[in-house]
Design a protein around this motif. Structure first.
Motif, PDB file in Angstrom:
ATOM      1  N   PRO A   1      35.012  32.802  48.935  1.00 16.59           N
ATOM      2  CA  PRO A   1      34.574  33.565  47.747  1.00 16.59           C
ATOM      3  C   PRO A   1      34.089  34.972  48.070  1.00 16.59           C
ATOM      4  N   ARG A   2      33.790  35.236  49.345  1.00 15.21           N
ATOM      5  CA  ARG A   2      33.308  36.575  49.717  1.00 15.21           C
ATOM      6  C   ARG A   2      34.462  37.536  50.045  1.00 15.21           C
ATOM      7  N   MET A   3      35.680  36.997  50.081  1.00 15.74           N
ATOM      8  CA  MET A   3      36.775  37.864  50.524  1.00 15.74           C
ATOM      9  C   MET A   3      37.199  38.880  49.454  1.00 15.74           C
ATOM     10  N   ILE A   4      37.391  40.100  49.922  1.00 18.44           N
ATOM     11  CA  ILE A   4      37.895  41.180  49.062  1.00 18.44           C
ATOM     12  C   ILE A   4      39.408  41.266  49.279  1.00 18.44           C
ATOM     13  N   VAL A   5      40.175  41.259  48.204  1.00 11.39           N
ATOM     14  CA  VAL A   5      41.632  41.340  48.319  1.00 11.39           C
ATOM     15  C   VAL A   5      42.076  42.681  47.737  1.00 11.39           C
ATOM     16  N   ALA A   6      42.576  43.519  48.609  1.00 11.34           N
ATOM     17  CA  ALA A   6      42.884  44.897  48.207  1.00 11.34           C
ATOM     18  C   ALA A   6      44.383  45.150  48.268  1.00 11.34           C
TER      19      ALA A   6
ATOM     20  N   HIS B   1      42.520  56.234  48.457  1.00 10.12           N
ATOM     21  CA  HIS B   1      41.875  55.653  47.272  1.00 10.12           C
ATOM     22  C   HIS B   1      41.522  54.181  47.534  1.00 10.12           C
ATOM     23  N   LEU B   2      42.473  53.471  48.149  1.00  9.63           N
ATOM     24  CA  LEU B   2      42.235  52.040  48.384  1.00  9.63           C
ATOM     25  C   LEU B   2      41.064  51.837  49.347  1.00  9.63           C
ATOM     26  N   ALA B   3      40.999  52.690  50.373  1.00  6.82           N
ATOM     27  CA  ALA B   3      39.906  52.545  51.347  1.00  6.82           C
ATOM     28  C   ALA B   3      38.555  52.726  50.658  1.00  6.82           C
ATOM     29  N   LEU B   4      38.487  53.671  49.741  1.00  5.15           N
ATOM     30  CA  LEU B   4      37.230  53.867  49.018  1.00  5.15           C
ATOM     31  C   LEU B   4      36.912  52.641  48.168  1.00  5.15           C
ATOM     32  N   GLY B   5      37.949  52.075  47.547  1.00  6.38           N
ATOM     33  CA  GLY B   5      37.741  50.860  46.743  1.00  6.38           C
ATOM     34  C   GLY B   5      37.216  49.719  47.594  1.00  6.38           C
ATOM     35  N   ILE B   6      37.730  49.600  48.811  1.00  9.02           N
ATOM     36  CA  ILE B   6      37.313  48.495  49.681  1.00  9.02           C
ATOM     37  C   ILE B   6      35.850  48.660  50.109  1.00  9.02           C
ATOM     38  N   VAL B   7      35.479  49.838  50.559  1.00 10.34           N
ATOM     39  CA  VAL B   7      34.080  49.981  51.002  1.00 10.34           C
ATOM     40  C   VAL B   7      33.125  49.849  49.817  1.00 10.34           C
ATOM     41  N   THR B   8      33.584  50.260  48.647  1.00  9.38           N
ATOM     42  CA  THR B   8      32.743  50.092  47.449  1.00  9.38           C
ATOM     43  C   THR B   8      32.567  48.605  47.135  1.00  9.38           C
ATOM     44  N   ALA B   9      33.654  47.849  47.252  1.00  6.68           N
ATOM     45  CA  ALA B   9      33.566  46.403  46.994  1.00  6.68           C
ATOM     46  C   ALA B   9      32.702  45.720  48.059  1.00  6.68           C
TER      47      ALA B   9
ATOM     48  N   ARG C   1      39.232  32.266  55.792  1.00  7.68           N
ATOM     49  CA  ARG C   1      37.854  31.723  55.692  1.00  7.68           C
ATOM     50  C   ARG C   1      36.853  32.579  56.477  1.00  7.68           C
ATOM     51  N   ASP C   2      37.353  33.249  57.521  1.00 12.34           N
ATOM     52  CA  ASP C   2      36.454  33.934  58.454  1.00 12.34           C
ATOM     53  C   ASP C   2      36.542  35.453  58.418  1.00 12.34           C
ATOM     54  N   CYS C   3      37.282  35.998  57.459  1.00 11.16           N
ATOM     55  CA  CYS C   3      37.408  37.463  57.403  1.00 11.16           C
ATOM     56  C   CYS C   3      36.786  37.997  56.119  1.00 11.16           C
ATOM     57  N   ASP C   4      36.652  39.308  56.057  1.00 10.09           N
ATOM     58  CA  ASP C   4      35.978  39.939  54.916  1.00 10.09           C
ATOM     59  C   ASP C   4      36.942  40.518  53.894  1.00 10.09           C
ATOM     60  N   VAL C   5      38.050  41.047  54.393  1.00  8.02           N
ATOM     61  CA  VAL C   5      38.962  41.776  53.503  1.00  8.02           C
ATOM     62  C   VAL C   5      40.393  41.410  53.857  1.00  8.02           C
ATOM     63  N   LEU C   6      41.232  41.265  52.826  1.00 10.12           N
ATOM     64  CA  LEU C   6      42.673  41.149  53.047  1.00 10.12           C
ATOM     65  C   LEU C   6      43.299  42.348  52.338  1.00 10.12           C
ATOM     66  N   VAL C   7      44.069  43.120  53.077  1.00 12.76           N
ATOM     67  CA  VAL C   7      44.706  44.305  52.481  1.00 12.76           C
ATOM     68  C   VAL C   7      46.213  44.109  52.522  1.00 12.76           C
ATOM     69  N   GLU C   8      46.871  44.407  51.427  1.00 18.97           N
ATOM     70  CA  GLU C   8      48.333  44.241  51.407  1.00 18.97           C
ATOM     71  C   GLU C   8      48.981  45.293  50.535  1.00 18.97           C
ATOM     72  N   ASN C   9      50.187  45.650  50.895  1.00 19.18           N
ATOM     73  CA  ASN C   9      50.984  46.498  49.993  1.00 19.18           C
ATOM     74  C   ASN C   9      52.423  45.990  49.933  1.00 19.18           C
TER      75      ASN C   9
ATOM     76  N   GLY D   1      27.233  38.910  46.631  1.00 17.72           N
ATOM     77  CA  GLY D   1      27.702  37.844  47.515  1.00 17.72           C
ATOM     78  C   GLY D   1      29.143  37.443  47.233  1.00 17.72           C
ATOM     79  N   GLN D   2      29.803  38.132  46.329  1.00 20.39           N
ATOM     80  CA  GLN D   2      31.162  37.764  45.917  1.00 20.39           C
ATOM     81  C   GLN D   2      32.185  38.834  46.288  1.00 20.39           C
ATOM     82  N   GLY D   3      33.359  38.377  46.638  1.00 18.88           N
ATOM     83  CA  GLY D   3      34.470  39.306  46.829  1.00 18.88           C
ATOM     84  C   GLY D   3      35.063  39.673  45.479  1.00 18.88           C
ATOM     85  N   GLN D   4      35.996  40.599  45.489  1.00 26.15           N
ATOM     86  CA  GLN D   4      36.700  40.948  44.244  1.00 26.15           C
ATOM     87  C   GLN D   4      38.050  41.534  44.612  1.00 26.15           C
TER      88      GLN D   4
END
Ligand code: CAO
Length: 415
Positions: free
Chosen positions: A117-122, A174-182, A88-96, A190-193
């Protein structure tokens, strides 16, 4: 001075190499990266290829700088509740994780999106959607399925993988670029993706010149800058090109003085067209400047072997650094083959922060690769990697857990 990603909070579920490369970069740019690890184990690389007993390995410490570590059992009901609060309180979740692991934990995209809804899941995965989407993948698998291995090595040898970790670290980039772009797009929507970097795709992106060549081969049946031309055979797929350059300026690795005993006494030499006159002068072949067999790049193509053999007669009389010094005077592009020992001892790389010495409570001092991307207004200070669970209490406190509640979570094994 501030940092570019200050204020961005990242839940880091990455392990091994590909994902940690990504989150380490984001941490260097100022994001608060909270690495979530399994209690008692942590990232499997902590004890892989250990060089000092009981101390985190270099494999781990060199990929997890500037992060904080907490232990959390995300399969434990109370651990899940903690994770939900953090989401609820973070911006990005990254997983591999292996495909499907996050869903099996109960953290589907839909669930995460409903919590925040603002969270980016990478995610890093081995393959994108398709027949292989469920496969686990490691570095060299990615090099093989992304086109690197079939195009690396010599024509008369087997496919070969490269030491550069293009499957893991390349995909992390590549993933890092995707995250900063998102993150940037989120400032408008206002939405994550979801962000997906598949290792096969990342390697292919880095191998795009070979897909270019595949199409050239299909059209022309030969490629004149390849060592197979004019003597060898071309098949129906891009062949391994040895040390030939991937671009339009022919190059090759040549022996230098000492090659008999030093495996790295070599230099990469490029016969760049604009400096052909200087090359002829340096190697003592002034007659080649005007000679119709050598004067133009096209005339030289069928004679590259002979030309590089001749240049090598000259390079073998000097050390690779002497050769480089002379060629630089004439603006002739070249690259001495630097050993890892030479790179580790190169003081200019220390001065730029590309190689950094870090102190660690258990291992003492070690070298690591610093941030290869330099921002003028967001300096990088490389800090040591965290011990397993080192920041559990601090981080849970920041998310509103009292010391008593943390003790209770510990008691039931959730942290
Ligand atoms: N609490 C509880 N469980 C946790 C946890 C935590 N904090 N962290 C991880 N786990 C669980 C996962 O949920 C998973 O459980 P299930 O299998 O029951 O769903 C389990 O740990 C193992 O995760 P994994 O399958 O990702 O790990 P693995 O060692 O079997 O596979 C790898 C490793 C790298 C092959 C796989 O993760 C993968 O293919 N990842 C995607 C591609 C990738 O990044 N490869 C590069 C790796 S570097 O060369």
């Amino acid at each position: 001075m501030g940092k570019a990603l200050e204020g961005v909070r990242i839940l880091d579920f990455t392990h091994v190499q590909s994902g940690p490369t990504c989150t380490q970069l984001l941490a260097w740019f100022g994001a608060d990266v909270i690495k979530i690890e399994r209690a008692g184990h942590g990232d499997v690389t902590r004890d892989q290829l250990r060089d000092i007993p009981d101390a985190d390995s270099l494999y781990f410490t060199m990929l997890n700088s500037n992060k904080r570590s907490i232990t959390l059992d995300t399969k434990h009901p109370e651990g899940k509740a903690v994770l939900e609060r953090m989401i609820r309180d973070c911006d990005v979740l990254v997983e591999n994780f292996a495909p499907g692991a996050l869903d099996r934990m109960g953290f589907t995209w839909e669930h995460i999106h409903s919590l925040n809804p603002r969270m980016i899941v990478a995610s890093v995965k081995g393959f994108g959607p398709g027949p292989y989407q469920d496969c686990k993948v490691y570095e060299n698998v990615a090099q093989c399925v992304g086109g690197a291995a079939s195009t690396t090595g010599f024509d008369d040898g087997p496919p070969m993988v490269t030491g550069a970790q293009i499957g893991d670290s390349g995909t992390g980039l590549h993933l890092a670029l995707g995250i900063v772009t998102a993150l940037y797009q989120r400032t408008m929507t206002g939405q994550g993706q979801r962000v997906l970097a598949a290792m096969q795709d990342g390697v292919l992106n880095l191998c795009r010149v070979k897909l270019r060549d595949q199409q050239r081969l299909e059209r022309a049946r030969v490629m004149e800058e390849y060592p197979q031309f004019p003597n060898g055979q071309f098949g129906d797929a891009v062949p391994r090109a040895g040390n030939a350059s991937g671009g339009g300026q022919p190059g090759w690795i040549l022996k230098c003085q000492g090659w008999e005993t030093d495996p790295n006494a070599y230099i990469y030499f490029i016969t760049q067209a604009p400096v052909w006159g200087s090359i002829c002068k340096v190697i003592g072949k002034p007659e080649w400047v005007e000679h119709p067999d050598y004067a133009t790049p096209r005339a030289r193509l069928p004679r590259l072997r002979e030309i590089f053999d001749t240049v090598e007669q000259w390079t073998m009389t000097k050390s690779k650094f002497e050769v480089m010094g002379i060629l630089n005077e004439y603006d002739i592009p070249c690259g001495p083959i630097l050993s890892m020992k030479e790179i580790a001892e190169d003081m200019s790389l220390r001065e730029t922060g590309t190689i950094v010495e870090v102190d660690h409570p258990k291992r003492g001092k070690y070298l690591t690769v610093g941030n290869p991307i330099k921002l003028s207004d967001s300096p990088t200070h490389v800090e040591r990697s965290p011990l397993l669970g080192e920041h559990t209490d601090d981080v849970l406190g920041e998310f509103g857990y009292s010391p008593q509640q943390i003790a209770a979570l510990r008691e039931v094994g959730a942290v």
